[in-house]
Design an enzyme around this catalytic site. Structure first.
Site: not given
Length: 389
Positions: A173-174
Site C-alpha cells: 500500500e505504501e
C-alpha cells in the site's frame, strides 16, 4: 401679476423636477454599481482540508492538504499546505510508554488547529497511517501494536477534527500510494539487520544481492522472489528514502550516470569513519552510519533487483518535492480517500445571468432617460414648459 405667478410656478416645478431627476440618477447609479459589484465580486474560497499523519519507523510527520470542495472528476485536486514533523521517534518506540503519546502529538495537532479555519475543523478528516516501524512491532507482538494504535486513536479523537482512524498500512500500500502521488503531481527501508560496516562497497553489494532470490520465476520476466517485472518503459520516480539517501550523497542530478553513481558510492564507503564524521559534523551519527549501506542497497535494488541498465538509469528521477508537495505515499492516500467524499455543488453567483442582464439594462435605461430629460430642461426650457402647458 399673472406673469409673476406663472414664473413662480415654473420655478417651483423646475426645482422639484430637477430634484426628482437628481434623486433618480443617484438611485440608478447606486443600483447599477450594486448589481455589478454583487454579481462580479470574487466568490469565497470553497475548499476542504484533510490531515494525514505518516507514522514511520524513525519519526512521525503531519501533512495538511487542501482541495476545492467541488473537486474535478470526483477526485480532490489536493495540494499540500503544511508539513509538521513531530519531535521524537516513531510511535512504535512508545510501546513501553504509551501514556506519552498524547503529549508527543500535541504540537503538530495544535499547528493543524491554527492552519485550518475553525469553521472547517469538524469536517476535516484525520487519517493516520503507520508504516515500517509498526509493521515490525506487529510482527513481534500484535497485542503491543494494537495497544499503541488504541492510544493514538484516543489521543487524536480529542481534537475537534473528524478522526477517521489509525491503521498500519502494508508495504504494498505504501508503494502504491507513493506511485499515485508521483503520477498525480507530475501530470523505507524495512529495518534487514544490524550491520558492522567495514567500508567495503563490493562486499556490501554482494551481501545485499543474497536477499534477492532470482532462481525462480513463474513469469516471462521477474524482478526477484518470483515477482513479475513488466518492461522498463517510461520515466520512474524514486522518492522517500531513495531520494533522501541519494540527496545526501549528492547523486540526485539527472546528469549523473549510473557508472558515476557507482564510482562515487565506492569512494564514499571507502572513507574512514573518523573522516566521515569530521566532514559531516552536522549530521546525526545514527543516520551517517547508514548511508553507505543505504546507498549500496538502493543501487543493488535498482540494478540487480529491478534490472535497470546504464541506459534506463537515465529515466530514474530522484524526487523530493513536486510543485511544493512532498513526494511520498501520504498524498496518494489522501487522493484515494477523497474519492469517497461527495463532491459539493459549485458556488454560484447571486443572480442568474438573465436577471443580471435585465437589471443592468433597466437601470441603464432609467439613467439614460433621466439624462435626456435633464438636458431638455437645461437647453430648451421654453419647449419643455410649452409641452407641459
Amino acid at each position: 401679476m399673472e406673469d409673476t405667478k406663472e414664473s413662480n410656478v415654473k420655478t417651483f416645478c423646475s426645482k422639484n423636477i430637477l430634484a426628482i431627476l437628481g434623486f433618480s440618477s443617484i438611485i440608478a447609479v447606486i443600483a447599477l454599481l450594486a448589481v455589478g459589484l454583487t454579481q462580479n465580486k470574487a466568490l469565497p474560497e470553497n475548499v476542504k482540508y484533510g490531515i494525514v499523519l505518516d507514522a514511520g519507523s524513525s519519526h512521525t510527520s503531519l501533512y495538511i492538504y487542501k482541495w476545492p470542495a467541488e473537486k474535478e472528476n470526483d477526485t480532490g485536486v489536493v495540494h499540500q499546505v503544511e508539513e509538521c514533523r513531530v519531535k521524537g521517534p516513531g510511535i512504535s518506540k512508545f510501546v513501553q510508554k504509551v501514556n506519552e503519546i498524547g503529549i508527543y502529538l500535541t504540537d503538530c495537532m495544535e499547528r493543524a488547529r491554527e492552519v485550518i479555519p475553525r469553521s472547517q475543523h469538524q469536517e476535516t478528516p484525520v487519517y493516520l497511517g503507520a508504516t515500517a516501524g509498526m509493521r515490525l512491532l506487529r510482527m513481534e507482538s500484535e497485542e503491543l501494536a494494537d495497544r499503541v494504535l488504541d492510544v493514538v486513536e484516543r489521543s487524536l479523537s480529542n481534537y475537534p477534527f473528524d478522526f477517521q482512524g489509525a491503521r498500519i498500512i502494508t508495504g504494498q500500500e505504501e508503494g502504491a500510494y507513493g506511485w499515485i502521488t508521483i503520477n498525480y503531481l507530475l501530470g523505507k527501508f524495512s529495518q534487514q539487520f544490524e550491520i558492522q560496516g567495514i567500508g567495503n562497497y563490493q562486499q556490501c553489494h554482494q551481501s545485499i544481492l543474497e536477499l534477492f532470490n532470482t532462481s525462480y520465476c513463474p513469469y516471462s520476466q521477474c524482478a526477484f522472489n518470483g515477482i513479475f517485472l513488466p518492461p522498463l518503459q517510461g520515466d520512474f520516480g524514486a522518492f522517500s528514502a531513495f531520494y533522501f539517501v541519494m540527496k545526501f550523497l549528492n547523486l540526485t542530478s539527472e546528469k549523473v550516470s549510473q557508472e558515476k553513481v557507482t564510482e562515487m558510492m565506492k569512494k564514499f564507503c571507502a572513507q574512514p569513519w573518523e573522516e566521515i564524521k569530521t566532514s559531516y559534523a552536522g549530521v546525526k551519527e545514527k543516520y551517517l552510519s547508514e548511508y553507505c549501506f543505504s546507498g549500496t542497497y538502493i543501487l543493488s535494488l535498482l540494478l540487480q533487483g529491478y534490472h535497470f541498465t546504464a541506459d534506463s538509469w537515465e529515466h530514474i528521477h530522484f524526487i523530493g518535492k513536486i510543485q511544493g508537495s512532498d513526494a511520498g505515499w501520504t498524498l496518494g492516500y489522501m487522493l484515494n480517500l477523497t474519492n469517497m467524499i461527495p463532491a459539493e455543488q459549485p458556488l454560484s453567483t447571486p443572480l442568474s445571468h438573465s436577471t443580471y442582464v435585465f437589471l443592468m439594462v433597466l437601470f441603464s435605461l432609467v439613467l439614460f432617460t433621466v439624462a435626456i430629460i435633464g438636458l431638455l430642461i437645461f437647453h430648451k426650457p421654453s419647449y419643455f414648459w410649452k409641452d407641459m402647458v
